[in-house]
Write a protein that holds these residues in place. Structure first.
Motif, PDB file in Angstrom:
ATOM      1  N   MET A  34       0.866  -1.176   0.000  1.00 24.82           N
ATOM      2  CA  MET A  34       0.000   0.000   0.000  1.00 24.82           C
ATOM      3  C   MET A  34       0.905   1.229   0.000  1.00 24.82           C
ATOM      4  SD  MET A  34      -2.760  -1.699   0.032  1.00 24.82           S
ATOM      5  CE  MET A  34      -4.044  -0.472   0.260  1.00 24.82           C
ATOM      6  N   GLY A  35       0.758   2.045  -1.003  1.00 21.98           N
ATOM      7  CA  GLY A  35       1.616   3.208  -1.134  1.00 21.98           C
ATOM      8  C   GLY A  35       0.856   4.504  -0.958  1.00 21.98           C
ATOM      9  N   TRP A  36       1.575   5.516  -0.546  1.00 17.06           N
ATOM     10  CA  TRP A  36       1.045   6.875  -0.491  1.00 17.06           C
ATOM     11  C   TRP A  36       1.862   7.738  -1.453  1.00 17.06           C
ATOM     12  CZ3 TRP A  36      -3.290   8.574   1.821  1.00 17.06           C
ATOM     13  CH2 TRP A  36      -3.843   7.796   2.846  1.00 17.06           C
ATOM     14  N   PHE A  37       1.145   8.477  -2.280  1.00 15.24           N
ATOM     15  CA  PHE A  37       1.757   9.407  -3.224  1.00 15.24           C
ATOM     16  C   PHE A  37       1.110  10.760  -3.039  1.00 15.24           C
ATOM     17  CE2 PHE A  37       4.235   6.654  -6.067  1.00 15.24           C
ATOM     18  CZ  PHE A  37       3.777   5.413  -5.656  1.00 15.24           C
ATOM     19  N   GLY A  50       5.407   3.787   1.668  1.00 12.71           N
ATOM     20  CA  GLY A  50       4.618   2.589   1.438  1.00 12.71           C
ATOM     21  C   GLY A  50       4.805   1.586   2.560  1.00 12.71           C
ATOM     22  N   ILE A  51       3.868   0.654   2.631  1.00 13.89           N
ATOM     23  CA  ILE A  51       3.932  -0.385   3.648  1.00 13.89           C
ATOM     24  C   ILE A  51       3.576  -1.723   3.015  1.00 13.89           C
ATOM     25  CG2 ILE A  51       1.539   0.034   4.401  1.00 13.89           C
ATOM     26  CD1 ILE A  51       2.519  -0.654   7.275  1.00 13.89           C
ATOM     27  N   ARG A  52       4.366  -2.746   3.342  1.00 16.41           N
ATOM     28  CA  ARG A  52       4.081  -4.102   2.881  1.00 16.41           C
ATOM     29  C   ARG A  52       3.029  -4.695   3.795  1.00 16.41           C
ATOM     30  NH1 ARG A  52       8.956  -2.419   1.673  1.00 16.41           N
ATOM     31  NH2 ARG A  52      10.131  -3.262  -0.075  1.00 16.41           N
ATOM     32  N   TRP A  53       1.887  -5.037   3.216  1.00 20.50           N
ATOM     33  CA  TRP A  53       0.747  -5.412   4.039  1.00 20.50           C
ATOM     34  C   TRP A  53       1.069  -6.605   4.927  1.00 20.50           C
ATOM     35  CZ3 TRP A  53      -3.776  -2.680   4.180  1.00 20.50           C
ATOM     36  CH2 TRP A  53      -4.772  -3.212   4.983  1.00 20.50           C
TER      37      TRP A  53
END
Length: 124
Positions: A34-37, A50-53
């Motif tokens: 899940m990434g934030w841009f 980003g975070i690896r779920w």
């Protein structure tokens, strides 16, 4: 059908904090990132973090490292972006995105699903 819905944006003063949320639905996200841009007017979309779920491992852009924290709540299928010590340069529309696999975390074109975005405005 994957749906990502961001919330939590708003107008704040420099130095204040905001927490953005991304509610994800439509599938399980094991194996996904899940990434934030963010995208400011006239600028390209920029990776924030980003975070690896599955593992919770996070990555951050140098521009926000130390000021931002990404976390996930498995029970709520929600990812959070906590932003502290906000600066006027952080003003942008912030997007949540998801992709399968851990490669290319910082590359927008590698993401398959995007939310509609939430506006963050930081006044000086």
């Amino acid at each position: 059908q994957v749906t990502l819905v961001e919330s939590g944006g708003g107008l704040v003063q420099a130095g204040e904090s905001l927490r953005l949320s991304c509610a994800a639905s439509g599938r399980t996200f094991v194996g996904y990132v899940m990434g934030w841009f963010r995208q400011a007017p006239g600028k390209d979309r920029e990776f924030v973090g980003g975070i690896r779920w599955s593992t919770g491992i996070t990555d951050y852009a140098d521009s926000v490292k130390g000021r931002c924290t990404i976390a996930r709540d498995n029970a709520k299928n929600t990812v959070y972006l906590q932003m502290n010590s906000l600066k006027p340069d952080d003003t942008a529309v912030y997007y949540c995105a998801s992709k399968f696999g851990t490669g290319g975390v910082s590359t927008a074109s590698r993401y398959d699903y995007w939310g509609q975005g939430t506006q963050v405005t930081v006044s000086s």
